[in-house]
Design an enzyme around this catalytic site. Structure first.
Site, PDB file in Angstrom:
ATOM      1  CE  LYS A  22      -1.767   1.655   4.067  1.00 17.82           C
ATOM      2  NZ  LYS A  22      -1.514   2.985   4.315  1.00 17.82           N
ATOM      3  CG  ASN A  23       2.545   2.765   3.562  1.00 17.32           C
ATOM      4  OD1 ASN A  23       1.342   3.035   3.435  1.00 17.32           O
ATOM      5  ND2 ASN A  23       3.230   2.193   4.636  1.00 17.32           N
ATOM      6  CB  CYS A 118      -4.124  11.184  11.455  1.00 17.80           C
ATOM      7  SG  CYS A 118      -2.673  10.522  12.074  1.00 17.80           S
ATOM      8  NE  ARG A 123       1.101  10.117  10.295  1.00 18.58           N
ATOM      9  CZ  ARG A 123       0.660   9.231   9.856  1.00 18.58           C
ATOM     10  NH1 ARG A 123      -0.418   8.360   9.784  1.00 18.58           N
ATOM     11  NH2 ARG A 123       1.585   8.669   8.695  1.00 18.58           N
ATOM     12  CG  ASP A 309       3.108   1.155   9.456  1.00 14.90           C
ATOM     13  OD1 ASP A 309       2.843   2.223  10.189  1.00 14.90           O
ATOM     14  OD2 ASP A 309       3.369   1.554   8.325  1.00 14.90           O
ATOM     15  CB  ILE A 331       7.776   6.280  14.512  1.00 12.16           C
ATOM     16  CG1 ILE A 331       8.810   5.037  14.504  1.00 12.16           C
ATOM     17  CG2 ILE A 331       7.733   7.111  13.060  1.00 12.16           C
ATOM     18  CD1 ILE A 331      10.301   5.647  13.621  1.00 12.16           C
ATOM     19  NE  ARG A 401      -6.980   4.576   5.431  1.00  9.86           N
ATOM     20  CZ  ARG A 401      -5.905   5.428   6.109  1.00  9.86           C
ATOM     21  NH1 ARG A 401      -5.943   5.477   7.571  1.00  9.86           N
ATOM     22  NH2 ARG A 401      -4.793   5.727   5.917  1.00  9.86           N
TER      23      ARG A 401
HETATM   24  C1  UD1 Z   1       4.878   6.662   6.331  1.00  6.51           C
HETATM   25  C2  UD1 Z   1       3.783   5.250   6.129  1.00  6.51           C
HETATM   26  C3  UD1 Z   1       3.465   4.954   7.451  1.00  6.51           C
HETATM   27  C4  UD1 Z   1       4.444   4.756   8.651  1.00  6.51           C
HETATM   28  C5  UD1 Z   1       5.367   5.647   8.584  1.00  6.51           C
HETATM   29  C6  UD1 Z   1       6.485   5.470   9.409  1.00  6.51           C
HETATM   30  C7  UD1 Z   1       2.874   5.888   3.943  1.00  6.51           C
HETATM   31  C8  UD1 Z   1       1.726   6.322   3.057  1.00  6.51           C
HETATM   32  N1  UD1 Z   1       2.906   5.760   5.365  1.00  6.51           N
HETATM   33  O1  UD1 Z   1       4.108   7.607   6.706  1.00  6.51           O
HETATM   34  O2  UD1 Z   1       2.469   3.781   7.451  1.00  6.51           O
HETATM   35  O3  UD1 Z   1       3.896   4.331   9.719  1.00  6.51           O
HETATM   36  O4  UD1 Z   1       5.756   6.083   7.353  1.00  6.51           O
HETATM   37  O5  UD1 Z   1       7.287   4.300   9.026  1.00  6.51           O
HETATM   38  O6  UD1 Z   1       3.890   5.773   3.599  1.00  6.51           O
HETATM   39  N2  UD1 Z   1       7.219  14.126  10.723  1.00  6.51           N
HETATM   40  C9  UD1 Z   1       7.519  15.562  11.038  1.00  6.51           C
HETATM   41  N3  UD1 Z   1       7.543  16.306  10.058  1.00  6.51           N
HETATM   42  C10 UD1 Z   1       7.071  16.087   8.570  1.00  6.51           C
HETATM   43  C11 UD1 Z   1       7.025  14.640   8.382  1.00  6.51           C
HETATM   44  C12 UD1 Z   1       6.914  13.626   9.501  1.00  6.51           C
HETATM   45  O7  UD1 Z   1       7.516  15.822  12.161  1.00  6.51           O
HETATM   46  O8  UD1 Z   1       6.909  16.856   7.827  1.00  6.51           O
HETATM   47  C13 UD1 Z   1       7.394  13.189  11.874  1.00  6.51           C
HETATM   48  C14 UD1 Z   1       6.079  12.378  11.881  1.00  6.51           C
HETATM   49  O9  UD1 Z   1       4.994  13.224  12.641  1.00  6.51           O
HETATM   50  C15 UD1 Z   1       6.544  11.253  12.577  1.00  6.51           C
HETATM   51  C16 UD1 Z   1       7.892  11.087  11.888  1.00  6.51           C
HETATM   52  O10 UD1 Z   1       8.376  12.313  11.475  1.00  6.51           O
HETATM   53  O11 UD1 Z   1       6.646  11.288  13.859  1.00  6.51           O
HETATM   54  C17 UD1 Z   1       7.804  10.055  10.914  1.00  6.51           C
HETATM   55  O12 UD1 Z   1       7.232  10.195   9.934  1.00  6.51           O
HETATM   56  P1  UD1 Z   1       7.060   9.760   8.357  1.00  6.51           P
HETATM   57  O13 UD1 Z   1       8.140   8.863   8.275  1.00  6.51           O
HETATM   58  O14 UD1 Z   1       6.942  11.031   7.415  1.00  6.51           O
HETATM   59  O15 UD1 Z   1       5.619   9.123   8.331  1.00  6.51           O
HETATM   60  P2  UD1 Z   1       4.772   9.082   6.940  1.00  6.51           P
HETATM   61  O16 UD1 Z   1       5.432   9.227   5.641  1.00  6.51           O
HETATM   62  O17 UD1 Z   1       3.453  10.094   7.205  1.00  6.51           O
END
Ligand code: UD1
Length: 423
Positions: A22-23, A118, A123, A309, A331, A401
């Protein structure tokens, strides 16, 4: 709304086919916006999140058609009619933010609704925005939207050092950089297999990328990308989830398409817990012969560490383990919502901040429980399969989802599970 009813189970036996990730698919689909030629993805999973991304691409004027029962996605962004990702779609799925980089890189502008919070934490998307700003984008946050504009000559290559590892920000920056002028270096980049898959697809489209799968990715911008056909990598989270089914219930299950390299840290923990994981020509076979599994501590980390995850599902296993384990979530700040639901089934869990201490019990008991997010919902199903009596999981739309045909796949290995309409 549907419910899933699970009855406690004896040992499982059989095989489960693992879908495309999915991701990975959710970042490969927006890559279509980078070219006016067709992009076709094979091995796509059949999930509501994929339908939401399809809807988003269509709202921008892209063609996105699902073929072969949803396993093939044929897309084309020849004539885009809009650069605006509307709140109504973005609020359903945070991954919608991944259209920002491609829109900006090829079309010079984009308006994307901010995703908001969320269930599993705040996030933010600040790292996505900072990376694009470093490439010259002008950003304006107003009315709940990011209004982004590239300079006249387009985005320019830049050195971007992420302060923390972010999968989504790495993906957005990587896609944008393929069409930026000059060289972009992404430091402290995410190393997840989904990033490697994206880089491989972009390379098939003509992008010049090196270093994916390491902390430093270098991208040499090109003038244009072309069409390609790309198979989506195996879903390592679906894989890990189904590997836990025989761990919970006993028996032996072969996960078709599974690979240890996608989940090495997770497989290590299964080994420490006393399970056997064997590579076969068709995938991975997991077996639990007798006795309880052992308690094992886990800390979630960016890849190649233990994936966040799979934390909820692993907690379900630890609820029945011999001894006490500590699960640390590094995370996301609010990712133990499954703990009180598991406690309704007799689990002994204490949560303090980012730590959950789980003391295994001999037997879980079925109960009515509520799914709070995608991975939490499947952890409750796993717990229900190992519990005595009936477990009813409501709010299963979370499950749709991220898990295709979950009932069919688990019934195929002997689980007593059905989906019913809530009365
Ligand atoms: C992706 C995955 C999700 C998984 C996560 C971590 C998808 C669609 N989703 O989510 O299933 O749980 O990686 O492996 O691929 N953060 C910030 N600022 C930002 C972006 C992220 O502070 O601009 C923080 C987030 O709040 C979190 C951490 O960084 O605490 C990691 O998040 P991130 O790796 O970005 O997760 P996603 O890409 O949203």
């Amino acid at each position: 709304m549907d419910q899933i009813i699970v009855h406690g189970n004896g040992p499982l036996k059989g095989e489960i086919p693992i879908a495309g990730a999915k991701n990975a698919c959710l970042t490969l689909m927006p890559a279509t916006l980078l070219t006016d030629q067709p992009l076709t993805l094979t091995n796509a999973p059949r999930l509501s999140d994929i339908r939401t991304m399809t809807e988003l691409l269509q709202s921008l004027g892209a063609e996105a058609t699902s073929l072969q029962d949803g396993q093939v996605l044929a897309m084309s962004s020849h004539d885009l009619t809009s650069q605006r990702a509307d709140y109504d779609i973005v609020r359903k799925m945070r991954a919608s933010i991944l259209v920002l980089g491609p829109l900006l890189a090829r079309h010079g502008q984009a308006e994307v609704s901010l995703p908001g919070g969320c269930a599993i934490g705040a996030r933010p998307v600040d790292l996505h925005l900072k990376a694009l700003e470093a490439m010259g984008a002008e950003l304006d946050l107003r009315d709940g939207y990011v209004h982004a504009r590239a300079p006249l000559g387009g985005l320019t290559g830049a050195v971007v050092e992420f302060p923390i590892v972010s999968v989504g920000a790495t993906e957005n920056a990587l896609m944008a950089a393929t069409l930026a002028r000059g060289t972009t270096v992404l430091k402290n980049a995410a190393r997840e297999p989904e990033i490697v898959d994206l880089a491989q697809c972009l390379r098939r489209m003509g992008a010049r990328i090196e270093g994916e799968g390491t902390g430093t990715i270098t991208i040499e911008g090109v003038d244009a990308l072309h069409g390609a056909t790309h198979p989506v990598v195996t879903d390592r989270i679906e894989l890990g989830t189904y590997m836990l089914a025989p761990a919970m219930c006993g028996g032996e299950v072969e996960c078709l398409g599974g690979r240890i390299d996608l989940l090495a840290a997770f497989c290590d923990k299964l080994d420490q817990a006393g399970l056997s994981v064997e590579e076969t020509p068709r995938g991975l076979k997991v077996a639990r012969s007798n006795g309880r599994v052992r308690a094992v501590d886990v800390t979630t980390e960016p890849y190649p560490g233990f994936p966040t995850d799979l934390q909820a599902q692993f907690m379900a296993l630890m609820c029945m383990a011999e001894g006490t384990s500590v699960l640390e979530e590094t995370i996301f700040e609010n990712r133990f919502m499954h703990a009180p639901e598991l406690a309704r089934m007799g689990a002994q869990i204490e949560v303090h901040g980012g730590h959950a201490t789980v003391t295994g019990v001999q037997q879980l008991r079925g109960a009515p429980v509520m799914a709070t997010d995608l991975r939490a919902s499947v952890s409750l199903i796993l717990a229900g399969m190992a519990a005595e009596g009936q477990t009813t999981v409501s709010r299963v739309y979370h499950l749709d989802r991220g898990y295709e045909h979950v009932v069919r796949k688990l019934r195929g290995v002997g689980a007593h599970i059905e989906r019913v309409r809530e009365e």
